[in-house]
Design a protein around this motif. Structure first.
Motif, PDB file in Angstrom:
ATOM      1  N   SER A 223     -22.234 -16.455 -54.108  1.00 36.00           N
ATOM      2  CA  SER A 223     -22.609 -16.061 -52.755  1.00 36.00           C
ATOM      3  C   SER A 223     -22.613 -17.255 -51.819  1.00 36.00           C
ATOM      4  O   SER A 223     -22.860 -18.393 -52.226  1.00 36.00           O
ATOM      5  CB  SER A 223     -24.008 -15.431 -52.759  1.00 36.00           C
ATOM      6  OG  SER A 223     -24.026 -14.299 -53.597  1.00 36.00           O
ATOM      7  N   SER A 224     -22.384 -16.979 -50.548  1.00 32.27           N
ATOM      8  CA  SER A 224     -22.343 -18.031 -49.541  1.00 32.27           C
ATOM      9  C   SER A 224     -23.698 -18.698 -49.342  1.00 32.27           C
ATOM     10  O   SER A 224     -23.762 -19.804 -48.820  1.00 32.27           O
ATOM     11  CB  SER A 224     -21.847 -17.465 -48.207  1.00 32.27           C
ATOM     12  OG  SER A 224     -22.708 -16.432 -47.769  1.00 32.27           O
ATOM     13  N   ASP A 225     -24.787 -18.044 -49.775  1.00 26.92           N
ATOM     14  CA  ASP A 225     -26.110 -18.645 -49.614  1.00 26.92           C
ATOM     15  C   ASP A 225     -26.486 -19.561 -50.778  1.00 26.92           C
ATOM     16  O   ASP A 225     -27.619 -20.012 -50.880  1.00 26.92           O
ATOM     17  CB  ASP A 225     -27.178 -17.571 -49.415  1.00 26.92           C
ATOM     18  CG  ASP A 225     -27.325 -16.648 -50.603  1.00 26.92           C
ATOM     19  OD1 ASP A 225     -26.588 -16.816 -51.604  1.00 26.92           O
ATOM     20  OD2 ASP A 225     -28.175 -15.739 -50.543  1.00 26.92           O
TER      21      ASP A 225
ATOM     22  N   GLN B  21     -19.830 -12.863 -50.449  1.00 27.67           N
ATOM     23  CA  GLN B  21     -19.820 -13.188 -51.864  1.00 27.67           C
ATOM     24  C   GLN B  21     -18.453 -12.894 -52.454  1.00 27.67           C
ATOM     25  O   GLN B  21     -17.696 -12.094 -51.916  1.00 27.67           O
ATOM     26  CB  GLN B  21     -20.899 -12.415 -52.607  1.00 27.67           C
ATOM     27  CG  GLN B  21     -20.749 -10.912 -52.527  1.00 27.67           C
ATOM     28  CD  GLN B  21     -21.937 -10.192 -53.152  1.00 27.67           C
ATOM     29  OE1 GLN B  21     -22.972 -10.778 -53.404  1.00 27.67           O
ATOM     30  NE2 GLN B  21     -21.764  -8.909 -53.414  1.00 27.67           N
TER      31      GLN B  21
ATOM     32  N   CYS C 271     -19.021 -18.620 -42.608  1.00 20.65           N
ATOM     33  CA  CYS C 271     -18.844 -17.283 -43.165  1.00 20.65           C
ATOM     34  C   CYS C 271     -19.974 -16.983 -44.145  1.00 20.65           C
ATOM     35  O   CYS C 271     -20.573 -17.873 -44.712  1.00 20.65           O
ATOM     36  CB  CYS C 271     -17.493 -17.144 -43.849  1.00 20.65           C
ATOM     37  SG  CYS C 271     -17.294 -18.139 -45.319  1.00 20.65           S
ATOM     38  N   THR C 272     -20.247 -15.727 -44.269  1.00 23.11           N
ATOM     39  CA  THR C 272     -21.228 -15.280 -45.244  1.00 23.11           C
ATOM     40  C   THR C 272     -20.568 -14.225 -46.119  1.00 23.11           C
ATOM     41  O   THR C 272     -19.613 -13.569 -45.696  1.00 23.11           O
ATOM     42  CB  THR C 272     -22.474 -14.670 -44.572  1.00 23.11           C
ATOM     43  OG1 THR C 272     -22.075 -13.573 -43.760  1.00 23.11           O
ATOM     44  CG2 THR C 272     -23.194 -15.706 -43.732  1.00 23.11           C
TER      45      THR C 272
ATOM     46  N   ARG D 181     -18.071 -23.944 -43.246  1.00 19.75           N
ATOM     47  CA  ARG D 181     -17.573 -22.627 -42.857  1.00 19.75           C
ATOM     48  C   ARG D 181     -18.746 -21.805 -42.364  1.00 19.75           C
ATOM     49  O   ARG D 181     -19.841 -21.881 -42.891  1.00 19.75           O
ATOM     50  CB  ARG D 181     -16.954 -21.916 -44.057  1.00 19.75           C
ATOM     51  CG  ARG D 181     -15.780 -22.638 -44.612  1.00 19.75           C
ATOM     52  CD  ARG D 181     -14.539 -22.085 -43.995  1.00 19.75           C
ATOM     53  NE  ARG D 181     -13.402 -22.701 -44.677  1.00 19.75           N
ATOM     54  CZ  ARG D 181     -12.267 -22.902 -44.094  1.00 19.75           C
ATOM     55  NH1 ARG D 181     -12.069 -22.550 -42.863  1.00 19.75           N
ATOM     56  NH2 ARG D 181     -11.279 -23.459 -44.746  1.00 19.75           N
TER      57      ARG D 181
ATOM     58  N   HIS E 267     -24.026 -26.506 -51.142  1.00 23.54           N
ATOM     59  CA  HIS E 267     -22.754 -26.479 -50.402  1.00 23.54           C
ATOM     60  C   HIS E 267     -22.320 -27.860 -49.917  1.00 23.54           C
ATOM     61  O   HIS E 267     -21.252 -28.013 -49.374  1.00 23.54           O
ATOM     62  CB  HIS E 267     -22.882 -25.604 -49.151  1.00 23.54           C
ATOM     63  CG  HIS E 267     -23.050 -24.161 -49.450  1.00 23.54           C
ATOM     64  ND1 HIS E 267     -22.067 -23.396 -50.011  1.00 23.54           N
ATOM     65  CD2 HIS E 267     -24.101 -23.340 -49.254  1.00 23.54           C
ATOM     66  CE1 HIS E 267     -22.494 -22.163 -50.148  1.00 23.54           C
ATOM     67  NE2 HIS E 267     -23.725 -22.098 -49.709  1.00 23.54           N
TER      68      HIS E 267
ATOM     69  N   PHE F 252     -16.712 -21.239 -48.762  1.00 18.83           N
ATOM     70  CA  PHE F 252     -18.121 -21.302 -48.375  1.00 18.83           C
ATOM     71  C   PHE F 252     -18.550 -22.668 -47.856  1.00 18.83           C
ATOM     72  O   PHE F 252     -19.534 -22.772 -47.148  1.00 18.83           O
ATOM     73  CB  PHE F 252     -19.011 -20.909 -49.548  1.00 18.83           C
ATOM     74  CG  PHE F 252     -18.844 -19.482 -49.978  1.00 18.83           C
ATOM     75  CD1 PHE F 252     -18.706 -18.468 -49.046  1.00 18.83           C
ATOM     76  CD2 PHE F 252     -18.827 -19.145 -51.308  1.00 18.83           C
ATOM     77  CE1 PHE F 252     -18.550 -17.147 -49.431  1.00 18.83           C
ATOM     78  CE2 PHE F 252     -18.685 -17.826 -51.713  1.00 18.83           C
ATOM     79  CZ  PHE F 252     -18.543 -16.830 -50.773  1.00 18.83           C
ATOM     80  N   SER F 253     -17.824 -23.729 -48.192  1.00 16.93           N
ATOM     81  CA  SER F 253     -18.268 -25.073 -47.838  1.00 16.93           C
ATOM     82  C   SER F 253     -17.423 -25.758 -46.780  1.00 16.93           C
ATOM     83  O   SER F 253     -17.857 -26.732 -46.191  1.00 16.93           O
ATOM     84  CB  SER F 253     -18.280 -25.963 -49.088  1.00 16.93           C
ATOM     85  OG  SER F 253     -19.128 -25.425 -50.052  1.00 16.93           O
TER      86      SER F 253
END
Length: 122
Positions: free
Chosen positions: A105-107, A92, A89-90, A87, A34, A77-78
């Motif tokens: 996905s955010s992870d 997908q 947020c979590t 961000r 990210h 996500f970044s």
């Protein structure tokens, strides 16, 4: 408009599109960073190339930007690269590209899945 739902509790997720159920099987999993050093569109394209068993240069049609707003996805996500803030947020985002279902996905995971069986709604 399509009625879309996913089952998050199985490794072979199902996608329901207009009362037809498509079962998906994951074929490629990649990770991305990210921190803005990596290029998310390149990572997605490389994952598709891996799934197809092809060179990355052959995965150019249609261009990824015609399927999804990659800049919006990166910012989701970044965060904006000029703000130095991430961000919080979590989640997908899923979309279809070249017959595959791509999940970002955010992870930091990219999953490429293909439909199980021969029938797939267009």
């Amino acid at each position: 408009m399509s009625d879309i739902s996913t089952d998050k509790h199985t490794s072979n997720r199902q996608l329901t599109i207009d009362a037809e159920t498509v079962e998906w099987r994951s074929v490629v999993n990649r990770t991305y960073e990210h921190n803005g050093r990596g290029d998310l569109s390149t990572e997605i394209t490389a994952a598709i190339a891996d799934a197809e068993g092809a060179e990355i240069a052959s995965v150019m049609s249609p261009p990824l930007f015609e399927v999804i707003d990659i800049f919006a996805l990166e910012e989701l996500f970044s965060g904006h690269p000029c703000s130095n803030r991430s961000r919080a947020c979590t989640g997908q985002v899923q979309f279809r590209y070249r017959g595959f279902r791509v999940t970002v996905s955010s992870d930091g995971r990219i999953d490429v899945a293909k439909p199980v069986g021969d029938s797939f709604p267009e």
